[in-house]
Write a protein that holds these residues in place. Structure first.
Motif, mmCIF file in Angstrom:
data_model
loop_
_atom_site.group_PDB
_atom_site.id
_atom_site.type_symbol
_atom_site.label_atom_id
_atom_site.label_comp_id
_atom_site.label_asym_id
_atom_site.label_seq_id
_atom_site.Cartn_x
_atom_site.Cartn_y
_atom_site.Cartn_z
ATOM 1 N N GLN A 380 12.692 -12.733 -30.160
ATOM 2 C CA GLN A 380 13.518 -13.867 -29.759
ATOM 3 C C GLN A 380 14.965 -13.730 -30.221
ATOM 4 O O GLN A 380 15.837 -14.459 -29.751
ATOM 5 C CB GLN A 380 12.926 -15.171 -30.322
ATOM 6 N N LEU A 381 15.204 -12.793 -31.117
ATOM 7 C CA LEU A 381 16.542 -12.622 -31.666
ATOM 8 C C LEU A 381 17.451 -11.872 -30.694
ATOM 9 O O LEU A 381 17.003 -11.005 -29.937
ATOM 10 C CB LEU A 381 16.493 -11.869 -32.990
ATOM 11 N N TYR A 382 18.723 -12.184 -30.725
ATOM 12 C CA TYR A 382 19.711 -11.485 -29.921
ATOM 13 C C TYR A 382 19.923 -10.091 -30.508
ATOM 14 O O TYR A 382 20.201 -9.946 -31.696
ATOM 15 C CB TYR A 382 21.028 -12.268 -29.926
ATOM 16 N N GLU A 383 19.727 -9.072 -29.667
ATOM 17 C CA GLU A 383 19.821 -7.672 -30.098
ATOM 18 C C GLU A 383 18.911 -7.380 -31.288
ATOM 19 O O GLU A 383 19.168 -6.488 -32.093
ATOM 20 C CB GLU A 383 21.278 -7.292 -30.419
ATOM 21 N N GLY A 384 17.839 -8.158 -31.400
ATOM 22 C CA GLY A 384 16.858 -7.938 -32.446
ATOM 23 C C GLY A 384 17.309 -8.312 -33.835
ATOM 24 O O GLY A 384 16.628 -7.994 -34.821
ATOM 25 N N ARG A 385 18.455 -9.014 -33.956
ATOM 26 C CA ARG A 385 18.970 -9.269 -35.298
ATOM 27 C C ARG A 385 19.614 -10.636 -35.492
ATOM 28 O O ARG A 385 19.746 -11.091 -36.618
ATOM 29 C CB ARG A 385 19.999 -8.212 -35.681
ATOM 30 N N ASP A 386 20.042 -11.312 -34.405
ATOM 31 C CA ASP A 386 20.828 -12.536 -34.551
ATOM 32 C C ASP A 386 20.201 -13.723 -33.826
ATOM 33 O O ASP A 386 19.449 -13.559 -32.852
ATOM 34 C CB ASP A 386 22.236 -12.336 -33.974
ATOM 35 N N LEU A 387 20.568 -14.912 -34.266
ATOM 36 C CA LEU A 387 20.195 -16.119 -33.546
ATOM 37 C C LEU A 387 20.748 -16.035 -32.129
ATOM 38 O O LEU A 387 21.930 -15.766 -31.916
ATOM 39 C CB LEU A 387 20.765 -17.351 -34.256
ATOM 40 N N ALA A 388 19.893 -16.246 -31.145
ATOM 41 C CA ALA A 388 20.300 -16.140 -29.743
ATOM 42 C C ALA A 388 21.084 -17.372 -29.307
ATOM 43 O O ALA A 388 20.881 -18.477 -29.815
ATOM 44 C CB ALA A 388 19.078 -15.951 -28.856
ATOM 45 N N LEU A 389 21.965 -17.172 -28.344
ATOM 46 C CA LEU A 389 22.803 -18.247 -27.814
ATOM 47 C C LEU A 389 22.063 -18.995 -26.709
ATOM 48 O O LEU A 389 21.555 -18.384 -25.774
ATOM 49 C CB LEU A 389 24.099 -17.666 -27.258
ATOM 50 N N THR A 390 22.003 -20.323 -26.818
ATOM 51 C CA THR A 390 21.429 -21.132 -25.744
ATOM 52 C C THR A 390 22.407 -22.164 -25.208
ATOM 53 O O THR A 390 22.165 -22.734 -24.151
ATOM 54 C CB THR A 390 20.153 -21.855 -26.221
ATOM 55 N N THR A 391 23.519 -22.418 -25.917
ATOM 56 C CA THR A 391 24.547 -23.363 -25.455
ATOM 57 C C THR A 391 25.921 -22.726 -25.610
ATOM 58 O O THR A 391 26.313 -22.351 -26.712
ATOM 59 C CB THR A 391 24.511 -24.680 -26.248
ATOM 60 N N ASP A 392 26.641 -22.605 -24.500
ATOM 61 C CA ASP A 392 27.999 -22.088 -24.522
ATOM 62 C C ASP A 392 28.910 -23.138 -25.152
ATOM 63 O O ASP A 392 28.832 -24.323 -24.821
ATOM 64 C CB ASP A 392 28.452 -21.790 -23.091
ATOM 65 N N PHE A 393 29.784 -22.726 -26.066
ATOM 66 C CA PHE A 393 30.644 -23.690 -26.763
ATOM 67 C C PHE A 393 31.502 -24.490 -25.791
ATOM 68 O O PHE A 393 31.833 -25.650 -26.047
ATOM 69 C CB PHE A 393 31.524 -22.983 -27.793
ATOM 70 N N ARG A 394 31.854 -23.899 -24.641
ATOM 71 C CA ARG A 394 32.680 -24.597 -23.668
ATOM 72 C C ARG A 394 31.968 -25.801 -23.074
ATOM 73 O O ARG A 394 32.618 -26.784 -22.678
ATOM 74 C CB ARG A 394 33.117 -23.620 -22.565
ATOM 75 N N THR A 395 30.658 -25.751 -23.024
ATOM 76 C CA THR A 395 29.891 -26.888 -22.530
ATOM 77 C C THR A 395 30.100 -28.112 -23.418
ATOM 78 O O THR A 395 30.323 -29.225 -22.937
ATOM 79 C CB THR A 395 28.388 -26.534 -22.475
ATOM 80 N N VAL A 396 30.046 -27.900 -24.726
ATOM 81 C CA VAL A 396 30.217 -29.009 -25.677
ATOM 82 C C VAL A 396 31.654 -29.515 -25.649
ATOM 83 O O VAL A 396 31.901 -30.729 -25.571
ATOM 84 C CB VAL A 396 29.837 -28.557 -27.099
ATOM 85 N N PHE A 397 32.613 -28.605 -25.705
ATOM 86 C CA PHE A 397 34.012 -29.018 -25.734
ATOM 87 C C PHE A 397 34.402 -29.747 -24.451
ATOM 88 O O PHE A 397 35.130 -30.744 -24.480
ATOM 89 C CB PHE A 397 34.917 -27.805 -25.947
ATOM 90 N N ALA A 398 33.935 -29.248 -23.300
ATOM 91 C CA ALA A 398 34.274 -29.886 -22.024
ATOM 92 C C ALA A 398 33.691 -31.286 -21.926
ATOM 93 O O ALA A 398 34.337 -32.204 -21.403
ATOM 94 C CB ALA A 398 33.775 -29.029 -20.866
ATOM 95 N N GLU A 399 32.483 -31.466 -22.442
ATOM 96 C CA GLU A 399 31.875 -32.799 -22.415
ATOM 97 C C GLU A 399 32.678 -33.779 -23.265
ATOM 98 O O GLU A 399 32.902 -34.931 -22.864
ATOM 99 C CB GLU A 399 30.431 -32.734 -22.922
ATOM 100 N N ILE A 400 33.139 -33.330 -24.423
ATOM 101 C CA ILE A 400 33.944 -34.196 -25.288
ATOM 102 C C ILE A 400 35.264 -34.548 -24.620
ATOM 103 O O ILE A 400 35.695 -35.712 -24.614
ATOM 104 C CB ILE A 400 34.178 -33.513 -26.649
ATOM 105 N N LEU A 401 35.925 -33.545 -24.040
ATOM 106 C CA LEU A 401 37.199 -33.800 -23.371
ATOM 107 C C LEU A 401 37.031 -34.772 -22.211
ATOM 108 O O LEU A 401 37.872 -35.652 -21.994
ATOM 109 C CB LEU A 401 37.798 -32.486 -22.865
ATOM 110 N N SER A 402 35.967 -34.622 -21.472
ATOM 111 C CA SER A 402 35.758 -35.470 -20.295
ATOM 112 C C SER A 402 35.306 -36.872 -20.672
ATOM 113 O O SER A 402 35.913 -37.865 -20.258
ATOM 114 C CB SER A 402 34.721 -34.816 -19.370
ATOM 115 N N LYS A 403 34.261 -36.969 -21.474
ATOM 116 C CA LYS A 403 33.673 -38.276 -21.758
ATOM 117 C C LYS A 403 34.447 -39.077 -22.791
ATOM 118 O O LYS A 403 34.484 -40.304 -22.731
ATOM 119 C CB LYS A 403 32.224 -38.100 -22.217
#
Length: 427
Positions: A380-403
């Motif tokens: 489940q790890l990204y490249e077998g070593r890291d926490l994998a990404l499931t949410t792009d940071f732009r998704t969070v920032f865009a929601e804050i800017l919009s809402k």
């Protein structure tokens, strides 16, 4: 009064980031800038150095976490420290502060737990940049420009927001202090055509003069007779006077807020002062370093714990200080990437991939950990070593800017990215 006389006049001095003409012009141009949604404020806090998400928002419900981190993992909730020879006495909790039965906060983040319980705090896990870079410089650049893996972007996403947000019937009065960064120079995130102000502290934006000297300096500004500040105009002097009226030296935090004695805390304290002084602040930025924990990171105590203690106490003090004004404020934290899931051989963690951030505010749907958890098993790890990404940071920032700020045109703020896809409902 020519430039040479001005430079030699020891009786008066203008302290504004070293009298940088570009800085002065930025303050002037801000006078004509349309404001955002009336009274709404966004505070962005950057944890530079790649903060360890797995020891900040701890997945204590996952056994793999403790297999990967036998020495630096944060113990499960309820774990107490042992006294001499393993005797339990006057023991302190060293376990994670439980949030939902699976996730918990690092024990040094205890002040944040109250915000979580009040519904003001929403952690987002497995969030970050889709870029696979492990370079601090590149990753910070991508997070601040909002264009991962594109090194050709010249402006930051916060500056693009300021440039495209447009006008509205409920806009606040234009102000020179619309966008302020507490930094020695304009951070990448605020670089661009829209005017901003960068200052190390409020004291750096103060006229230190009295009586006739003030009048002489004002006359110098209004005539533009010195080439050092040519083009700055009367508005800059008015902006300085506006900030002086806030009386930085006499500010007293409200509601029992107790800021630590640290540079980061002082920046947050001054952000609170600008907000409560009603100088037209809409966007504020501050950063704090010290998160690159390759060696002797520690667990419930140690290097990371100390950094988190200052971080949590500073943010908690800011929220308390603002009081009811938090209804119009959203704070978002960020770090360029997370750290490797497995501890290294020197008691630390190396550069990783996905991380975690906090969203805090009166409009935040808190008391919940957001983001899809990818798991920590090897496959489940990204490249077998890291926490994998499931949410792009732009998704969070865009929601804050919009809402929160009412921004339109998210495709211009985050070019090439469908910012509305996958909104988490944090705000």
């Amino acid at each position: 009064m020519n430039r040479r006389v001005f430079m030699k006049a020891g009786a008066m001095s203008l302290v504004t980031m070293g009298l940088n003409p570009t800085f002065l012009r930025r303050a002037v141009f801000a006078q004509g800038l349309p404001g955002g949604t009336k009274g709404k404020i966004l505070i962005c806090l950057f944890q530079r150095g790649a903060a360890d998400a797995l020891n900040i928002v701890v997945p204590h419900g996952e056994a793999e976490y403790y297999r990967l981190r036998p020495n630096i993992g944060i113990p499960r909730p309820g774990t107490l420290s042992a006294g001499p020879a393993g005797v339990m006495g006057n023991a302190n909790s060293v376990g994670a502060i439980d949030l939902d039965g699976f996730f918990g906060l690092h024990p040094s983040l205890a002040p944040m737990k109250e915000l979580y319980d009040r519904g003001l705090l929403a952690p987002v896990h497995a969030v970050g940049s889709p870029s696979n870079t492990r370079s601090h410089f590149d990753a910070q650049d991508y997070m601040e420009t909002g264009t991962p893996d594109n090194k050709g972007t010249s402006d930051g996403w916060l500056n693009r927001y300021l440039a495209v947000r447009g006008t509205c019937a409920e806009c606040q009065k234009p102000s020179a202090f619309n966008a302020v960064a507490f930094a020695s120079q304009t951070p990448r995130i605020l670089e661009g055509p829209a005017p901003t102000i960068a200052m190390a502290s409020l004291d750096d934006f103060t006229v230190r003069a009295t009586g006739s000297d003030v009048q002489r300096l004002e006359a110098l500004y209004r005539t533009g007779s010195a080439d050092l500040i040519h083009g700055a105009g009367a508005e800059t002097f008015d902006a300085v006077k506006m900030l002086k009226s806030a009386n930085p030296q006499q500010y007293q935090p409200a509601n029992g807020a107790n800021y630590p004695n640290s540079p980061f805390a002082r920046s947050l304290k001054q952000i609170a002062q600008l907000i409560k002084s009603n100088v037209g602040l809409e966007v504020a930025f501050a950063d704090v370093g010290g998160w690159d924990t390759h060696v002797q990171q520690g667990a419930a105590t140690g290097q990371l714990a100390n950094r988190l203690g200052d971080f949590a106490q500073s943010i908690s003090a800011l929220v308390a200080d603002l009081g009811e004004k938090m209804g119009d404020v959203v704070i978002v934290t960020m770090s360029e990437f997370g750290r490797m899931a497995r501890q290294n051989g020197t008691g630390g963690t190396d550069h990783g991939h996905a991380g975690a951030l906090f969203v805090i505010g009166g409009e935040v749907k808190g008391h919940k950990v957001y983001g899809k958890w990818p798991g920590l098993a090897r496959e489940q790890l990204y490249e077998g070593r890291d926490l994998a990404l499931t949410t792009d940071f732009r998704t969070v920032f865009a929601e804050i800017l919009s809402k929160h700020l009412g921004a339109h045109g998210s495709e211009k703020i985050f070019p090439g990215f469908d910012a509305k896809q996958g909104w988490l409902g944090v705000v």
